[in-house]
Design a protein around this motif. Structure first.
Motif, PDB file in Angstrom:
ATOM      1  N   ILE A   1     -55.879 -45.469  70.506  1.00 29.26           N
ATOM      2  CA  ILE A   1     -55.693 -46.322  71.685  1.00 29.26           C
ATOM      3  C   ILE A   1     -54.214 -46.524  71.976  1.00 29.26           C
ATOM      4  O   ILE A   1     -53.441 -46.859  71.083  1.00 29.26           O
ATOM      5  N   ALA A   2     -53.835 -46.365  73.244  1.00 32.20           N
ATOM      6  CA  ALA A   2     -52.457 -46.626  73.685  1.00 32.20           C
ATOM      7  C   ALA A   2     -52.335 -48.119  73.998  1.00 32.20           C
ATOM      8  O   ALA A   2     -52.323 -48.539  75.157  1.00 32.20           O
ATOM      9  N   PHE A   3     -52.244 -48.934  72.955  1.00 34.80           N
ATOM     10  CA  PHE A   3     -52.179 -50.386  73.127  1.00 34.80           C
ATOM     11  C   PHE A   3     -50.994 -50.810  73.975  1.00 34.80           C
ATOM     12  O   PHE A   3     -51.058 -51.816  74.672  1.00 34.80           O
ATOM     13  N   GLU A   4     -49.905 -50.033  73.941  1.00 32.02           N
ATOM     14  CA  GLU A   4     -48.703 -50.399  74.695  1.00 32.02           C
ATOM     15  C   GLU A   4     -48.943 -50.354  76.208  1.00 32.02           C
ATOM     16  O   GLU A   4     -48.159 -50.915  76.967  1.00 32.02           O
ATOM     17  N   GLN A   5     -50.032 -49.732  76.646  1.00 33.96           N
ATOM     18  CA  GLN A   5     -50.356 -49.678  78.070  1.00 33.96           C
ATOM     19  C   GLN A   5     -51.231 -50.855  78.523  1.00 33.96           C
ATOM     20  O   GLN A   5     -51.586 -50.942  79.690  1.00 33.96           O
ATOM     21  N   LEU A   6     -51.568 -51.748  77.603  1.00 34.43           N
ATOM     22  CA  LEU A   6     -52.458 -52.862  77.927  1.00 34.43           C
ATOM     23  C   LEU A   6     -51.676 -54.165  78.055  1.00 34.43           C
ATOM     24  O   LEU A   6     -50.771 -54.423  77.257  1.00 34.43           O
TER      25      LEU A   6
ATOM     26  N   GLN B   1     -55.921 -57.808  79.315  1.00 30.64           N
ATOM     27  CA  GLN B   1     -56.753 -56.669  78.897  1.00 30.64           C
ATOM     28  C   GLN B   1     -56.975 -56.675  77.389  1.00 30.64           C
ATOM     29  O   GLN B   1     -58.100 -56.430  76.924  1.00 30.64           O
ATOM     30  N   LEU B   2     -55.922 -56.983  76.636  1.00 23.56           N
ATOM     31  CA  LEU B   2     -56.072 -57.074  75.183  1.00 23.56           C
ATOM     32  C   LEU B   2     -57.070 -58.166  74.807  1.00 23.56           C
ATOM     33  O   LEU B   2     -57.900 -57.983  73.915  1.00 23.56           O
ATOM     34  N   SER B   3     -57.003 -59.273  75.490  1.00 24.27           N
ATOM     35  CA  SER B   3     -57.925 -60.371  75.234  1.00 24.27           C
ATOM     36  C   SER B   3     -59.363 -59.956  75.510  1.00 24.27           C
ATOM     37  O   SER B   3     -60.266 -60.218  74.713  1.00 24.27           O
TER      38      SER B   3
ATOM     39  N   LYS C   1     -54.042 -42.637  73.279  1.00 21.50           N
ATOM     40  CA  LYS C   1     -52.718 -42.176  72.865  1.00 21.50           C
ATOM     41  C   LYS C   1     -52.586 -40.715  73.265  1.00 21.50           C
ATOM     42  O   LYS C   1     -53.573 -39.971  73.296  1.00 21.50           O
ATOM     43  N   SER C   2     -51.374 -40.289  73.540  1.00 20.92           N
ATOM     44  CA  SER C   2     -51.154 -38.924  74.019  1.00 20.92           C
ATOM     45  C   SER C   2     -51.569 -37.868  73.005  1.00 20.92           C
ATOM     46  O   SER C   2     -51.903 -36.745  73.376  1.00 20.92           O
ATOM     47  N   ASP C   3     -51.609 -38.213  71.725  1.00 20.31           N
ATOM     48  CA  ASP C   3     -51.996 -37.235  70.711  1.00 20.31           C
ATOM     49  C   ASP C   3     -53.472 -37.328  70.309  1.00 20.31           C
ATOM     50  O   ASP C   3     -53.907 -36.677  69.368  1.00 20.31           O
ATOM     51  N   THR C   4     -54.247 -38.125  71.053  1.00 23.23           N
ATOM     52  CA  THR C   4     -55.682 -38.178  70.781  1.00 23.23           C
ATOM     53  C   THR C   4     -56.282 -36.828  71.160  1.00 23.23           C
ATOM     54  O   THR C   4     -56.059 -36.327  72.266  1.00 23.23           O
ATOM     55  N   PRO C   5     -57.032 -36.213  70.255  1.00 31.99           N
ATOM     56  CA  PRO C   5     -57.539 -34.861  70.512  1.00 31.99           C
ATOM     57  C   PRO C   5     -58.427 -34.772  71.756  1.00 31.99           C
ATOM     58  O   PRO C   5     -59.242 -35.660  72.006  1.00 31.99           O
ATOM     59  N   HIS C   6     -58.261 -33.681  72.489  1.00 31.82           N
ATOM     60  CA  HIS C   6     -59.061 -33.468  73.709  1.00 31.82           C
ATOM     61  C   HIS C   6     -60.542 -33.340  73.398  1.00 31.82           C
ATOM     62  O   HIS C   6     -61.381 -33.608  74.243  1.00 31.82           O
ATOM     63  N   PHE C   7     -60.886 -32.932  72.177  1.00 35.08           N
ATOM     64  CA  PHE C   7     -62.301 -32.819  71.846  1.00 35.08           C
ATOM     65  C   PHE C   7     -62.969 -34.197  71.741  1.00 35.08           C
ATOM     66  O   PHE C   7     -64.180 -34.290  71.716  1.00 35.08           O
ATOM     67  N   LEU C   8     -62.159 -35.266  71.728  1.00 37.32           N
ATOM     68  CA  LEU C   8     -62.703 -36.624  71.791  1.00 37.32           C
ATOM     69  C   LEU C   8     -62.665 -37.191  73.204  1.00 37.32           C
ATOM     70  O   LEU C   8     -63.574 -37.888  73.629  1.00 37.32           O
TER      71      LEU C   8
ATOM     72  N   VAL D   1     -64.243 -46.836  73.296  1.00 38.53           N
ATOM     73  CA  VAL D   1     -64.268 -47.448  71.966  1.00 38.53           C
ATOM     74  C   VAL D   1     -65.151 -48.696  71.976  1.00 38.53           C
ATOM     75  O   VAL D   1     -65.282 -49.374  72.993  1.00 38.53           O
ATOM     76  N   ARG D   2     -65.743 -48.983  70.810  1.00 34.46           N
ATOM     77  CA  ARG D   2     -66.566 -50.189  70.698  1.00 34.46           C
ATOM     78  C   ARG D   2     -66.442 -50.766  69.293  1.00 34.46           C
ATOM     79  O   ARG D   2     -66.569 -50.035  68.310  1.00 34.46           O
ATOM     80  N   LEU D   3     -66.179 -52.053  69.245  1.00 41.15           N
ATOM     81  CA  LEU D   3     -66.306 -52.752  67.977  1.00 41.15           C
ATOM     82  C   LEU D   3     -67.791 -52.950  67.742  1.00 41.15           C
ATOM     83  O   LEU D   3     -68.509 -53.438  68.610  1.00 41.15           O
ATOM     84  N   CYS D   4     -68.244 -52.537  66.583  1.00 40.59           N
ATOM     85  CA  CYS D   4     -69.670 -52.576  66.268  1.00 40.59           C
ATOM     86  C   CYS D   4     -69.853 -53.388  64.993  1.00 40.59           C
ATOM     87  O   CYS D   4     -69.270 -53.052  63.961  1.00 40.59           O
ATOM     88  N   ASP D   5     -70.655 -54.440  65.082  1.00 42.05           N
ATOM     89  CA  ASP D   5     -70.850 -55.268  63.897  1.00 42.05           C
ATOM     90  C   ASP D   5     -72.135 -54.940  63.141  1.00 42.05           C
ATOM     91  O   ASP D   5     -72.555 -55.696  62.269  1.00 42.05           O
ATOM     92  N   HIS D   6     -72.746 -53.793  63.464  1.00 46.36           N
ATOM     93  CA  HIS D   6     -73.940 -53.391  62.711  1.00 46.36           C
ATOM     94  C   HIS D   6     -73.528 -53.126  61.265  1.00 46.36           C
ATOM     95  O   HIS D   6     -72.529 -52.443  61.016  1.00 46.36           O
ATOM     96  N   PRO D   7     -74.264 -53.654  60.293  1.00 42.72           N
ATOM     97  CA  PRO D   7     -73.879 -53.490  58.888  1.00 42.72           C
ATOM     98  C   PRO D   7     -73.740 -52.028  58.444  1.00 42.72           C
ATOM     99  O   PRO D   7     -72.881 -51.719  57.610  1.00 42.72           O
ATOM    100  N   SER D   8     -74.557 -51.141  58.981  1.00 41.38           N
ATOM    101  CA  SER D   8     -74.466 -49.725  58.593  1.00 41.38           C
ATOM    102  C   SER D   8     -73.163 -49.094  59.075  1.00 41.38           C
ATOM    103  O   SER D   8     -72.529 -48.325  58.346  1.00 41.38           O
ATOM    104  N   VAL D   9     -72.756 -49.409  60.299  1.00 45.40           N
ATOM    105  CA  VAL D   9     -71.495 -48.883  60.831  1.00 45.40           C
ATOM    106  C   VAL D   9     -70.338 -49.427  60.005  1.00 45.40           C
ATOM    107  O   VAL D   9     -69.432 -48.680  59.618  1.00 45.40           O
ATOM    108  N   ASN D  10     -70.377 -50.710  59.715  1.00 46.35           N
ATOM    109  CA  ASN D  10     -69.332 -51.324  58.904  1.00 46.35           C
ATOM    110  C   ASN D  10     -69.237 -50.625  57.547  1.00 46.35           C
ATOM    111  O   ASN D  10     -68.150 -50.206  57.127  1.00 46.35           O
ATOM    112  N   ALA D  11     -70.362 -50.477  56.872  1.00 43.32           N
ATOM    113  CA  ALA D  11     -70.364 -49.878  55.535  1.00 43.32           C
ATOM    114  C   ALA D  11     -69.909 -48.418  55.566  1.00 43.32           C
ATOM    115  O   ALA D  11     -69.151 -47.988  54.684  1.00 43.32           O
ATOM    116  N   LEU D  12     -70.345 -47.654  56.564  1.00 43.24           N
ATOM    117  CA  LEU D  12     -69.939 -46.243  56.644  1.00 43.24           C
ATOM    118  C   LEU D  12     -68.442 -46.113  56.902  1.00 43.24           C
ATOM    119  O   LEU D  12     -67.768 -45.295  56.267  1.00 43.24           O
TER     120      LEU D  12
END
Length: 183
Positions: A65-70, A74-76, A93-100, A109-120
């Protein structure tokens, strides 16, 4: 499969299915082009569409994430807790791969509070790619058995339950607040 087995496969650049807030996701190491291309091939998803990344906290997502652009507002909004899963399309970010990112200069992007995502994520040390576990055009899988029906009985699936959300995540543009997908 259990968490340790799935985490080991993720570290070996394999594609796995894991539960999220509402449906199973297909995931892999987002820093492995080989793994992401396997995922896109399995899903039959064009690379141009880009992918969502999920993680339990921002430290896993900072490399993308290019946080400097927010600005402060927006950050809030990005860091706020919501009643339903919310995916934000943010400047990459400029170096984030194009395959993403696909054909975009943004990343979802998503913050995910599912326990499986957290543990993985904790076990692997990286965010996960997240696209619904289904072949393009089919309904997203809500159980491990449904994943096996679509992808084969030997497909690696974390045998845990999805969360209580009724629908896959809402997707919004953080800069414009434009709604891409209703949650």
């Amino acid at each position: 499969m259990n968490l340790q087995q799935i985490a080991a496969l993720l570290r070996q650049d394999q594609v796995v299915a894991y539960p999220t807030e509402a449906v199973f996701g297909l995931g892999c190491n987002p820093l492995s082009e080989n793994a992401v291309k396997k995922l896109l091939n399995i899903k039959r998803r064009p690379i141009e569409k880009g992918l969502i990344l999920v993680a339990p906290h921002w430290d896993f997502l900072r490399p993308f994430i290019a946080f400097e652009q927010l600005n402060a507002e927006q950050l809030s909004r990005l860091q706020q807790k919501y009643d339903r899963p919310t995916t934000w399309v943010v400047p990459a970010k400029s170096d984030t791969p194009h395959f993403l990112t696909g054909k975009f200069d943004t990343i979802a992007v998503r913050l995910c509070d599912h326990p499986s995502v957290n543990a993985l994520c904790q076990a692997c040390g990286f965010a996960l790619t997240s696209t619904s576990a289904n072949l393009t055009g089919d309904a997203p899988c809500k159980t491990a058995d449904e994943v096996r029906l679509q992808f084969g009985e030997h497909f690696p699936v974390l045998d845990e339950s999805v969360g209580d959300a009724q629908n896959p995540s809402e997707i919004r543009d953080l800069l414009t607040n434009r709604l891409f997908r209703q949650g």
